[in-house]
Motif scaffolding. Structure first.
Motif, PDB file in Angstrom:
ATOM      1  N   THR A  43       0.822  -1.215   0.000  1.00  0.00           N
ATOM      2  CA  THR A  43       0.000   0.000   0.000  1.00  0.00           C
ATOM      3  C   THR A  43       0.851   1.258   0.000  1.00  0.00           C
ATOM      4  O   THR A  43       0.462   2.267  -0.599  1.00  0.00           O
ATOM      5  CB  THR A  43      -0.939   0.002   1.225  1.00  0.00           C
ATOM      6  N   PHE A  44       2.007   1.216   0.655  1.00  0.00           N
ATOM      7  CA  PHE A  44       2.873   2.398   0.767  1.00  0.00           C
ATOM      8  C   PHE A  44       4.201   2.153   0.053  1.00  0.00           C
ATOM      9  O   PHE A  44       4.747   1.042   0.068  1.00  0.00           O
ATOM     10  CB  PHE A  44       3.172   2.715   2.240  1.00  0.00           C
ATOM     11  N   TYR A  45       4.721   3.216  -0.543  1.00  0.00           N
ATOM     12  CA  TYR A  45       6.017   3.164  -1.210  1.00  0.00           C
ATOM     13  C   TYR A  45       6.633   4.545  -1.098  1.00  0.00           C
ATOM     14  O   TYR A  45       6.043   5.533  -1.542  1.00  0.00           O
ATOM     15  CB  TYR A  45       5.824   2.763  -2.673  1.00  0.00           C
ATOM     16  N   VAL A  46       7.804   4.644  -0.476  1.00  0.00           N
ATOM     17  CA  VAL A  46       8.494   5.921  -0.337  1.00  0.00           C
ATOM     18  C   VAL A  46       9.438   6.072  -1.526  1.00  0.00           C
ATOM     19  O   VAL A  46      10.411   5.334  -1.652  1.00  0.00           O
ATOM     20  CB  VAL A  46       9.260   5.996   0.998  1.00  0.00           C
ATOM     21  N   THR A  47       9.132   7.029  -2.382  1.00  0.00           N
ATOM     22  CA  THR A  47       9.904   7.183  -3.609  1.00  0.00           C
ATOM     23  C   THR A  47       9.883   8.643  -4.057  1.00  0.00           C
ATOM     24  O   THR A  47       9.364   9.508  -3.344  1.00  0.00           O
ATOM     25  CB  THR A  47       9.367   6.233  -4.708  1.00  0.00           C
ATOM     26  N   GLY A  48      10.449   8.901  -5.239  1.00  0.00           N
ATOM     27  CA  GLY A  48      10.665  10.271  -5.669  1.00  0.00           C
ATOM     28  C   GLY A  48       9.805  10.720  -6.830  1.00  0.00           C
ATOM     29  O   GLY A  48       8.955   9.961  -7.332  1.00  0.00           O
ATOM     30  N   PRO A  49      10.024  11.948  -7.318  1.00  0.00           N
ATOM     31  CA  PRO A  49       9.138  12.553  -8.319  1.00  0.00           C
ATOM     32  C   PRO A  49       9.167  11.871  -9.671  1.00  0.00           C
ATOM     33  O   PRO A  49       8.206  12.005 -10.437  1.00  0.00           O
ATOM     34  CB  PRO A  49       9.652  13.995  -8.419  1.00  0.00           C
ATOM     35  N   TRP A  50      10.252  11.160  -9.997  1.00  0.00           N
ATOM     36  CA  TRP A  50      10.293  10.469 -11.279  1.00  0.00           C
ATOM     37  C   TRP A  50       9.164   9.444 -11.404  1.00  0.00           C
ATOM     38  O   TRP A  50       8.730   9.127 -12.505  1.00  0.00           O
ATOM     39  CB  TRP A  50      11.653   9.798 -11.460  1.00  0.00           C
ATOM     40  N   ASN A  51       8.661   8.965 -10.269  1.00  0.00           N
ATOM     41  CA  ASN A  51       7.608   7.952 -10.313  1.00  0.00           C
ATOM     42  C   ASN A  51       6.218   8.545 -10.499  1.00  0.00           C
ATOM     43  O   ASN A  51       5.256   7.795 -10.703  1.00  0.00           O
ATOM     44  CB  ASN A  51       7.648   7.071  -9.064  1.00  0.00           C
ATOM     45  N   LEU A  52       6.080   9.860 -10.437  1.00  0.00           N
ATOM     46  CA  LEU A  52       4.790  10.460 -10.765  1.00  0.00           C
ATOM     47  C   LEU A  52       4.405  10.113 -12.197  1.00  0.00           C
ATOM     48  O   LEU A  52       3.298   9.626 -12.472  1.00  0.00           O
ATOM     49  CB  LEU A  52       4.840  11.981 -10.587  1.00  0.00           C
ATOM     50  N   GLY A  53       5.313  10.361 -13.121  1.00  0.00           N
ATOM     51  CA  GLY A  53       5.042  10.045 -14.519  1.00  0.00           C
ATOM     52  C   GLY A  53       4.954   8.558 -14.762  1.00  0.00           C
ATOM     53  O   GLY A  53       4.114   8.093 -15.546  1.00  0.00           O
ATOM     54  N   GLU A  54       5.803   7.783 -14.079  1.00  0.00           N
ATOM     55  CA  GLU A  54       5.796   6.338 -14.281  1.00  0.00           C
ATOM     56  C   GLU A  54       4.494   5.716 -13.795  1.00  0.00           C
ATOM     57  O   GLU A  54       3.945   4.814 -14.435  1.00  0.00           O
ATOM     58  CB  GLU A  54       6.989   5.709 -13.562  1.00  0.00           C
TER      59      GLU A  54
END
Length: 442
Positions: free
Chosen positions: A273-284
């Motif tokens: 349910t949760f994943y701590v990641t960065g802005p590149w994954n918004l588009g992905e």
């Protein structure tokens, strides 16, 4: 951006939709006025052939510069952009420095600035020449070495909480967790949804989440003028204990680099349910998640240990630096200044997905109305850099190594943190020696 961070980012194949020539064409026309205005002329006299201002940049950022400024005239110099792959960039830059063949302007990941400043490869100066009041504090901090500004932040990234809103609601939570306690409770309830559901994806080959948790409790990762490890300190032990407990309690699955390749498929399937990641994954996430799930995911600030504390994360991104041996430093600074205009920062974001480093750029209506960007905008106010020592990436690798040993129950937490401190001390031995020599000379 850190080297480990970049290797994770490379797996997202973010360049796939940036190959369109029509997209680059629109960007080029938008940039023309900016660089005509910057062409004041200090590289040539009247009637002379323009000299070359060489720029090295990596990844899609290099692609962007190649499409927008390559061949343009800035301050009388013709800009020549060379693109480097992130995987080989660090070695190529150091090799070129030793050989005396660096260009005029180089792109540096956020953790590389201290190293290139230490060897004298880049020019450092006063901060007042740049838009320091408009920069996010953590971004400015990443390029400040011994009180001098050794590069100019170009774009930023940080880590926030991505989550499945629908699964969280099924678990009984209408809002994302704000504290570590709420986060643990939410993960426990999600786990109860079934055997195929975990609370959190926390890849064991990444150090950023653990370091962010440590920064939230006020941990100093290094001590004694950043010459020794400080991982046995109480604040770091507290963050380490919380992080490891998520695996021990079955709230996060054991994952390695090979298992993260299907992160989007697993997120869509509800494996976590949760994943701590960065802005590149918004588009992905927008590209890779099925249409029926596009309204089911969101972003939020990282949970905090105490509701009275600000949500802190790790500052990343990249900077542009003027090479110390450049024959055209004024032209190099004019080019960088043009790339740091608010309108240009917005254009850069829309083309590459890299977040603006200027607060004024975030006033753009397109950025303000994107609800998933809000968490990043707020998180950036309290994003902090990692220790500014050239040895940091080696130490980060040790954090990954010893954390995994504890998670897999091959070493106790006490033994791992003691060894981590000892290893960090060995890595920093040369730094201690140099500082001691400097102090003795004074």
């Amino acid at each position: 951006m850190t080297g480990l961070h970049r290797r994770c980012r490379l797996r997202t194949h973010a360049m796939r939709n940036l190959a369109s020539r029509r997209l680059w064409g629109r960007v080029v026309w938008g940039m023309v006025l900016v660089f005509v205005a910057a062409s004041v002329g200090n590289c040539r006299g009247r009637g002379e052939v323009p000299k070359v201002l060489r720029v090295w940049a990596m990844g899609k950022e290099g692609e962007y510069l190649a499409a927008t400024v390559h061949g343009t005239i800035v301050a009388g110099c013709r800009v020549e952009v060379q693109r480097l792959p992130w995987s080989a960039a660090h070695e190529k830059l150091l090799t070129a420095f030793v050989a005396g063949t660096l260009p005029d302007v180089i792109q540096l990941g956020s953790t590389w600035v201290p190293e290139f400043a230490a060897v004298g490869a880049i020019a450092c100066g006063e901060v007042s020449d740049w838009r320091e009041r408009d920069l996010f504090p953590g971004a400015l901090d990443t390029v400040m070495i011994d009180g001098r500004m050794c590069a100019v932040p170009w774009y930023v990234d940080t880590r926030v909480l991505f989550y499945r809103r629908d699964l969280l609601e099924r678990a009984g939570f209408q809002q994302p967790p704000r504290t570590w306690q709420e986060w643990r409770q939410a993960m426990q309830k999600v786990r109860e949804l079934g055997a195929g559901h975990y609370g959190l994806l926390a890849p064991l080959d990444e150090w950023q989440l653990l370091v962010a948790l440590a920064l939230q409790v006020g941990a100093s990762l290094l001590r004694e003028n950043e010459t020794r490890g400080n991982f046995q300190s109480e604040p770091f032990r507290r963050a380490f204990s919380f992080y490891v407990s998520l695996f021990r309690d079955g709230l996060a699955p054991f994952t390695g680099e090979a298992q993260v390749a299907n992160v989007y498929q697993d997120f869509a399937a509800g494996l976590f349910t949760f994943y701590v990641t960065g802005p590149w994954n918004l588009g992905e996430f927008r590209r890779r998640l099925p249409p029926e799930l596009q309204e089911s995911w969101a972003t939020a600030l990282l949970p905090v240990p105490d509701p009275a504390l600000p949500s802190v994360s790790v500052m990343g991104g990249a900077s542009l630096a003027v090479v110390r041996s450049s024959a055209h430093p004024e032209a190099a600074r004019e080019l960088i200044a043009a790339l740091l205009q608010p309108d240009e920062q917005v254009r850069f974001y829309r083309t590459t997905g890299d977040l603006p480093v200027l607060r004024t750029a975030w006033e753009d209506p397109g950025l303000q109305t994107d609800s998933r960007l809000t968490a990043f905008r707020l998180q950036l106010e309290n994003a902090r850099p990692t220790p500014k020592v050239p040895e940091w990436e080696r130490i980060a690798g040790l954090i990954v190594q010893y954390t995994e040993l504890v998670v897999r129950e091959r070493l106790s937490a006490e033994a791992a943190l003691a060894r981590l401190d000892a290893e960090a001390d060995r890595v920093l031995e040369k730094r201690r020696w140099l500082l001691q020599r400097t102090q003795a000379a004074e």
